[in-house]
Design an enzyme around this catalytic site. Structure first.
Site, PDB file in Angstrom:
ATOM      1  N   GLU A 225       9.239  -3.721  -3.545  1.00 10.88           N
ATOM      2  CA  GLU A 225       9.431  -4.521  -4.754  1.00 10.88           C
ATOM      3  C   GLU A 225      10.856  -4.404  -5.278  1.00 10.88           C
ATOM      4  O   GLU A 225      11.456  -3.322  -5.208  1.00 10.88           O
ATOM      5  CB  GLU A 225       8.451  -4.051  -5.842  1.00 10.88           C
ATOM      6  CG  GLU A 225       6.991  -4.205  -5.442  1.00 10.88           C
ATOM      7  CD  GLU A 225       6.014  -3.786  -6.549  1.00 10.88           C
ATOM      8  OE1 GLU A 225       6.472  -3.443  -7.661  1.00 10.88           O
ATOM      9  OE2 GLU A 225       4.810  -3.797  -6.274  1.00 10.88           O
TER      10      GLU A 225
ATOM     11  N   ASP B 276      -0.505  -1.653  -2.194  1.00 11.82           N
ATOM     12  CA  ASP B 276      -0.677  -0.473  -3.052  1.00 11.82           C
ATOM     13  C   ASP B 276      -1.657  -0.794  -4.189  1.00 11.82           C
ATOM     14  O   ASP B 276      -1.975   0.085  -4.998  1.00 11.82           O
ATOM     15  CB  ASP B 276       0.668   0.059  -3.575  1.00 11.82           C
ATOM     16  CG  ASP B 276       1.430  -0.949  -4.407  1.00 11.82           C
ATOM     17  OD1 ASP B 276       1.002  -2.115  -4.506  1.00 11.82           O
ATOM     18  OD2 ASP B 276       2.486  -0.565  -4.965  1.00 11.82           O
ATOM     19  N   SER B 277      -2.172  -2.041  -4.223  1.00 12.21           N
ATOM     20  CA  SER B 277      -3.316  -2.361  -5.084  1.00 12.21           C
ATOM     21  C   SER B 277      -4.516  -1.500  -4.683  1.00 12.21           C
ATOM     22  O   SER B 277      -5.519  -1.450  -5.401  1.00 12.21           O
ATOM     23  CB  SER B 277      -3.675  -3.846  -4.982  1.00 12.21           C
ATOM     24  OG  SER B 277      -3.764  -4.244  -3.631  1.00 12.21           O
TER      25      SER B 277
ATOM     26  N   LYS C 142       6.568  -3.707   2.912  1.00  4.80           N
ATOM     27  CA  LYS C 142       6.917  -4.546   1.764  1.00  4.80           C
ATOM     28  C   LYS C 142       7.418  -3.645   0.646  1.00  4.80           C
ATOM     29  O   LYS C 142       6.861  -2.569   0.413  1.00  4.80           O
ATOM     30  CB  LYS C 142       5.701  -5.354   1.302  1.00  4.80           C
ATOM     31  CG  LYS C 142       5.943  -6.145   0.028  1.00  4.80           C
ATOM     32  CD  LYS C 142       4.871  -7.191  -0.214  1.00  4.80           C
ATOM     33  CE  LYS C 142       3.611  -6.712  -0.886  1.00  4.80           C
ATOM     34  NZ  LYS C 142       3.802  -6.053  -2.202  1.00  4.80           N
TER      35      LYS C 142
ATOM     36  N   GLU D  16       5.452 -13.023  -7.401  1.00  2.00           N
ATOM     37  CA  GLU D  16       4.259 -12.766  -8.216  1.00  2.00           C
ATOM     38  C   GLU D  16       4.524 -13.024  -9.701  1.00  2.00           C
ATOM     39  O   GLU D  16       5.579 -12.649 -10.234  1.00  2.00           O
ATOM     40  CB  GLU D  16       3.823 -11.304  -8.027  1.00  2.00           C
ATOM     41  CG  GLU D  16       2.639 -10.925  -8.912  1.00  2.00           C
ATOM     42  CD  GLU D  16       1.940  -9.630  -8.522  1.00  2.00           C
ATOM     43  OE1 GLU D  16       2.355  -8.993  -7.532  1.00  2.00           O
ATOM     44  OE2 GLU D  16       0.984  -9.262  -9.227  1.00  2.00           O
TER      45      GLU D  16
ATOM     46  N   ASP E 265       2.495  -1.842   2.032  1.00  2.00           N
ATOM     47  CA  ASP E 265       3.315  -1.643   0.833  1.00  2.00           C
ATOM     48  C   ASP E 265       3.949  -0.260   0.860  1.00  2.00           C
ATOM     49  O   ASP E 265       3.272   0.740   1.147  1.00  2.00           O
ATOM     50  CB  ASP E 265       2.431  -1.723  -0.416  1.00  2.00           C
ATOM     51  CG  ASP E 265       2.581  -3.037  -1.144  1.00  2.00           C
ATOM     52  OD1 ASP E 265       3.658  -3.666  -1.038  1.00  2.00           O
ATOM     53  OD2 ASP E 265       1.619  -3.436  -1.820  1.00  2.00           O
TER      54      ASP E 265
HETATM   55  O1  KIV Z   1      -0.558  -4.482  -3.567  1.00  2.00           O
HETATM   56  C1  KIV Z   1      -0.870  -5.677  -3.495  1.00  2.00           C
HETATM   57  O2  KIV Z   1      -2.027  -6.044  -3.325  1.00  2.00           O
HETATM   58  C2  KIV Z   1       0.201  -6.655  -3.606  1.00  2.00           C
HETATM   59  C3  KIV Z   1      -0.200  -8.089  -3.745  1.00  2.00           C
HETATM   60  C4  KIV Z   1      -0.731  -8.322  -5.096  1.00  2.00           C
HETATM   61  C5  KIV Z   1       0.905  -9.002  -3.389  1.00  2.00           C
HETATM   62  O3  KIV Z   1       1.341  -6.314  -3.601  1.00  2.00           O
END
Ligand code: KIV
Length: 252
Positions: free
Chosen positions: A95, A25-26, A93, A162, A64
């Site tokens: 959090e 989600d970056s 993934k 992280e 994500d």
């Molecule tokens: O969204 C992302 O790129 C991440 C990484 C920084 C682990 O979750």
């Protein structure tokens, strides 16, 4: 693990031999220009997962789950994770620690493999009061290890750690049987992850302490685009070899 958000980035990451491609989600930060990851939706994530999966990578593709896609109810979480899987992801993934227990259980009940993500979880930026290193006290570090063990017991298959002091990355890795993947968690995690754009020098933001920039691709792009603009302005582009030949009858 390296992030990717579209077909070319997935192709490059796969060719580099990464084991896992993370459609992170970056996306919100490095592709959509937002200052945090709270502004990306399931539909936007699916759009990019689909693009990544068209590269048919050998690497495992994990997507994500964006903020609010797994915070309302386990059933809504399963539906949202299902959309990411149908878009081409092989796992998701999410959090957080013990508060995600029910969601992890629901996803695994629906046969969807789950990667965890703990420590400086970017979706908690408002709750944390900024992007702050986590696990800095003995008590906070202990809670992270306990949460990691709890989600391992629920069945997560790997854990991203992280933004924690390296001793915390080490303790969490030692405590767990599943692989850990660090980003700003020191050298002792089983794997490491970086964001594609950070690693290649493609962002305008100042990189976090944990980023190592392996190339200045942004500089290469600017040089190439400037050369094109210059050649167009001075008539050097296109030349004869870049131009279709005129058929005889058009010349008479
Ligand atoms: O969204 C992302 O790129 C991440 C990484 C920084 C682990 O979750």
């Amino acid at each position: 693990m390296i992030t990717a958000y579209d077909e070319p980035s997935a192709r490059y990451v796969d060719a580099a031999g990464a084991d896992i491609i993370l459609v992170g989600d970056s996306l919100a930060n490095v592709v959509l220009g937002q200052s945090d990851t709270l502004h990306v939706t399931v539909d936007q994530m699916c759009h990019h997962v689909r693009a990544v999966s068209t590269a048919k990578p050998k690497a495992h593709v994990v997507a994500d789950m964006p903020w609010l896609s797994y915070h309302v109810s386990p059933s809504e979480s399963v539906r949202n994770a299902g959309s990411l899987i149908r878009a081409g992801a092989q796992s998701v993934k999410l959090e957080g620690g013990h508060v995600r227990r029910d969601v992890v259980r629901a996803l695994l009940d629906a046969e969807i493999p789950v990667m965890g993500h703990m420590g400086l979880t970017p979706q908690s930026v408002l709750a944390f009061g900024g992007f702050k290193v986590q696990g800095k006290t003995r008590e906070a570090a202990k809670l992270l290890v306990e949460d990691a063990l709890l989600l391992q017991q629920e069945g997560i298959y790997a854990l991203v750690i992280e933004g924690v002091p390296s001793a915390v990355g080490t303790s969490m890795t030692e405590a767990l049987d599943i692989p850990t993947i660090g980003i700003g968690a020191g050298p002792d995690t089983d794997g490491q992850v970086l964001v594609f754009h950070d690693l290649l020098g493609l962002t305008s933001r100042s990189p976090a302490k944990f980023v190592r920039q392996y190339a200045d691709v942004g500089g290469v792009i600017t040089t190439a685009l400037s050369a094109f603009a210059r050649d167009v302005r001075n008539g050097a582009f296109p030349n004869e070899s870049e131009t279709y030949t005129n058929p005889e009858e058009l010349l008479n």
